[in-house]
Design a protein around this motif. Structure first.
Motif, PDB file in Angstrom:
ATOM      1  N   PRO A  21      -6.329 -55.843 120.771  1.00 47.45           N
ATOM      2  CA  PRO A  21      -6.624 -54.949 121.900  1.00 47.45           C
ATOM      3  C   PRO A  21      -5.837 -55.250 123.169  1.00 47.45           C
ATOM      4  O   PRO A  21      -5.362 -54.323 123.835  1.00 47.45           O
ATOM      5  N   ARG A  22      -5.676 -56.533 123.512  1.00 44.33           N
ATOM      6  CA  ARG A  22      -4.992 -56.833 124.776  1.00 44.33           C
ATOM      7  C   ARG A  22      -3.508 -56.490 124.699  1.00 44.33           C
ATOM      8  O   ARG A  22      -2.949 -55.897 125.630  1.00 44.33           O
ATOM      9  N   TYR A  68      -3.661 -65.833 126.999  1.00 45.27           N
ATOM     10  CA  TYR A  68      -4.905 -65.266 126.478  1.00 45.27           C
ATOM     11  C   TYR A  68      -5.972 -66.352 126.367  1.00 45.27           C
ATOM     12  O   TYR A  68      -7.136 -66.136 126.690  1.00 45.27           O
ATOM     13  N   ASN A 102      -9.904 -58.682 130.705  1.00 44.23           N
ATOM     14  CA  ASN A 102      -9.860 -58.074 129.372  1.00 44.23           C
ATOM     15  C   ASN A 102     -10.572 -56.721 129.335  1.00 44.23           C
ATOM     16  O   ASN A 102     -11.284 -56.406 128.370  1.00 44.23           O
ATOM     17  N   SER A 103     -10.384 -55.924 130.338  1.00 42.55           N
ATOM     18  CA  SER A 103     -11.056 -54.626 130.421  1.00 42.55           C
ATOM     19  C   SER A 103     -10.486 -53.655 129.391  1.00 42.55           C
ATOM     20  O   SER A 103      -9.284 -53.671 129.119  1.00 42.55           O
ATOM     21  N   PRO A 104     -11.330 -52.797 128.835  1.00 40.29           N
ATOM     22  CA  PRO A 104     -10.812 -51.770 127.927  1.00 40.29           C
ATOM     23  C   PRO A 104     -10.141 -50.657 128.717  1.00 40.29           C
ATOM     24  O   PRO A 104     -10.454 -50.448 129.896  1.00 40.29           O
ATOM     25  N   TYR A 124      -8.937 -50.192 117.480  1.00 36.25           N
ATOM     26  CA  TYR A 124      -9.700 -50.378 118.708  1.00 36.25           C
ATOM     27  C   TYR A 124     -10.527 -49.145 119.070  1.00 36.25           C
ATOM     28  O   TYR A 124     -11.665 -49.258 119.527  1.00 36.25           O
ATOM     29  N   ASN A 183     -13.622 -59.444 125.390  1.00 40.31           N
ATOM     30  CA  ASN A 183     -13.475 -57.993 125.508  1.00 40.31           C
ATOM     31  C   ASN A 183     -14.834 -57.311 125.541  1.00 40.31           C
ATOM     32  O   ASN A 183     -15.028 -56.310 126.241  1.00 40.31           O
ATOM     33  N   TYR A 238     -16.540 -56.526 128.940  1.00 42.88           N
ATOM     34  CA  TYR A 238     -15.981 -55.399 129.685  1.00 42.88           C
ATOM     35  C   TYR A 238     -16.267 -54.072 128.983  1.00 42.88           C
ATOM     36  O   TYR A 238     -16.480 -53.045 129.638  1.00 42.88           O
ATOM     37  N   GLU A 239     -16.280 -54.106 127.653  1.00 44.22           N
ATOM     38  CA  GLU A 239     -16.621 -52.897 126.904  1.00 44.22           C
ATOM     39  C   GLU A 239     -18.066 -52.494 127.164  1.00 44.22           C
ATOM     40  O   GLU A 239     -18.375 -51.302 127.300  1.00 44.22           O
ATOM     41  N   TRP A 241      -9.747 -50.665 133.809  1.00 46.78           N
ATOM     42  CA  TRP A 241      -8.368 -50.906 133.402  1.00 46.78           C
ATOM     43  C   TRP A 241      -7.378 -50.269 134.371  1.00 46.78           C
ATOM     44  O   TRP A 241      -6.237 -50.729 134.487  1.00 46.78           O
TER      45      TRP A 241
END
Length: 371
Positions: free
Chosen positions: A15-16, A124, A179-181, A255, A285, A288-289, A356
Motif C-alpha cells: 500500500p505505501r 518504513y 501511513n494514511s490511505p 488494496y 495502515n 489511518y484506514e 493523504w
C-alpha cells in the motif's frame, strides 16, 4: 526522466509504495519500480496501472525467505547486484532514487553517488528494531543504516514518534509522511449478518496476536473475523477458516478490496506485541484506514499507536492477550453512544490531520525541492 522506487518486497500489494507512486505520478509520469519476488511466482517485468498513470515494475526472481538465515543473506546479496545492475542499465534516464527500506538503501546510495542524482530514503521500519537481527551483527547493521541516513538528501519516517529511533543519525532533512490511505469513497457492502465483524489484513506472523485471535474467534459464534494477508501464519489462518464459520480467510487482497472489506466491518484491529522494539513505534495502515472509514480500532498497550488512539478517543486499547482483547471489545460495543462519537471523531481527525492530501503535498514538495 525517471524516478526509481526501490523495495525489497514483491509490491503485490504494498500500500505505501503504491500510494506514493500514484502521488508522484501526478507531477513525474515516468516511474520505474524495482522489487523482489522471493517466491518467484509473479511477473518479472510488467506495467502497473494507477489512478494517476502507469509505472513499470521489474522484479528480481531470486528465491529466498523473509527469515534470518544463510540463504536469506545470500539472496539479499544477489538482490543488491540486481538493483545495481538495473539502476546502471537505466542510468541515462534516472533523475532520483527513492529507497523504501534498508534492503535497498545502500545500493540506492551507491548508485545515487555514482550517477549524481538525489536519494530519498523512506524508512518504513527501522531495521534493527523490526527484525530478528543477531546481537553480534546488529551494531554493524545500525551503522550501515546511520551511514545511509546521514548521506541521503531526504529521509522520510512514518510518524513523529519514530524520530527517537534515529538518535544516532543526523539526517540532512527529515519529513514525516504518515501511513494514511488515499482519499477514497468506499461504499460499505454489509449483509444481514448480526455478528460483530472484525477485520485484519496485513502480515500474518507471530507478534501480532494472530494465533491467539484465531483461537478466540473459533469459540465466539457471535463474532466474525475477516482475516487476509500473507506470511508464516497464512496456512494456520486458512485452516481455521475452513474449520470455523466465525472466521473467513481472504488471502492476499488488492488494496481497494482491503478497504472495501474494512468498510463493512464494525471494528479494525492492530494488536502488536510491545516486546518487539519497533512495535513501540508502530504506525499501522489500519489506524489511518479506521479514521478514514469512521471505525473504531483496537490496539495493544505500549505500541506507540495506542497513544494516538487514547488521546483522540478513536478506539480502545488492550493488553497483548486474547483475554484482554475480548474484554476490551466487549466494553467497546456495549456503549452505542460512544461508538457514534468515535465515528465522528475519527473522520474529523483524518480530514484535519492525517488525510493523504496532506501527506501527498509533503511528498510532492520533496521532489519539487530536489529536482
Amino acid at each position: 526522466m525517471t524516478i526509481a522506487f526501490l523495495r525489497a518486497t514483491h509490491v503485490a500489494p504494498d500500500p505505501r509504495v503504491e500510494k506514493e507512486v500514484n502521488s508522484v505520478l501526478t507531477e513525474h509520469p515516468d516511474i520505474l519500480i524495482l522489487g523482489w519476488d522471493r517466491d518467484g511466482d509473479l511477473a518479472r517485468d510488467e506495467v502497473l496501472t494507477f489512478p494517476n498513470g502507469r509505472a513499470r515494475i521489474i522484479r528480481s526472481g531470486i528465491k529466498s525467505s523473509y527469515g534470518a538465515s544463510l540463504g536469506t543473506l545470500l539472496g539479499m546479496a544477489l538482490f543488491q547486484l540486481f538493483l545495481l545492475r538495473q539502476l546502471w542499465k537505466h542510468r541515462k534516464d534516472l533523475t532520483a532514487i527513492h529507497a523504501s527500506d534498508l534492503g535497498t538503501a545502500l545500493s540506492g546510495l551507491i548508485m545515487a553517488r555514482i550517477l549524481r542524482v538525489p536519494l530519498v530514503y523512506d524508512i518504513y521500519d527501522y531495521f534493527v528494531d523490526s527484525f530478528s537481527v543477531p546481537r553480534t551483527v546488529a551494531p554493524l547493521i545500525e551503522r550501515i543504516d546511520t551511514f545511509v541516513i546521514n548521506r541521503a538528501d531526504v529521509v522520510i519516517i512514518v510518524g513523529e514518534n519514530r524520530e527517537s529511533q534515529l538518535a544516532k543519525a543526523r539526517p540532512k532533512r527529515l519529513v514525516v509522511i504518515h501511513n494514511s490511505p488515499p482519499n477514497t469513497d468506499v461504499q460499505a457492502v454489509r449483509d444481514a449478518d448480526y455478528r460483530k465483524r472484525f477485520v485484519y489484513v496485513g502480515i500474518l506472523s507471530e507478534g501480532r496476536l494472530i494465533s491467539e485471535l484465531l483461537e478466540l474467534f473459533s469459540r465466539r459464534p457471535d463474532w466474525h473475523l475477516d482475516i487476509g494477508g500473507f506470511g508464516a501464519l497464512e496456512g494456520k489462518a486458512r485452516q481455521f477458516a475452513a474449520d470455523y464459520d466465525s472466521i473467513t480467510f481472504h488471502g492476499r487482497l488488492p488494496y481497494a478490496e482491503t478497504l472495501k472489506l474494512e468498510a463493512a466491518a464494525d471494528c479494525l484491529l492492530a494488536v502488536y506485541d510491545p516486546a518487539v522494539p519497533n512495535h513501540k513505534f508502530s504506525s499501522p495502515n489500519k489506524f489511518y484506514e479506521a479514521l478514514m472509514l469512521g471505525l473504531p480500532i483496537i490496539v495493544a498497550k505500549d505500541t506507540g499507536v495506542d497513544e494516538l488512539v487514547s488521546n483522540h478517543k478513536v478506539g480502545a486499547v488492550c493488553d497483548y492477550s486474547a483475554a484482554s482483547f475480548e474484554a476490551t471489545a466487549g466494553r467497546l460495543f456495549a456503549d452505542a453512544d460512544e461508538l457514534t462519537e468515535i465515528q465522528l471523531r475519527a473522520r474529523t481527525l483524518f480530514k484535519s490531520t492525517f488525510s493523504w492530501d496532506i501527506m501527498e503535498e509533503r511528498l510532492l514538495s520533496i521532489y519539487r525541492s530536489i529536482l
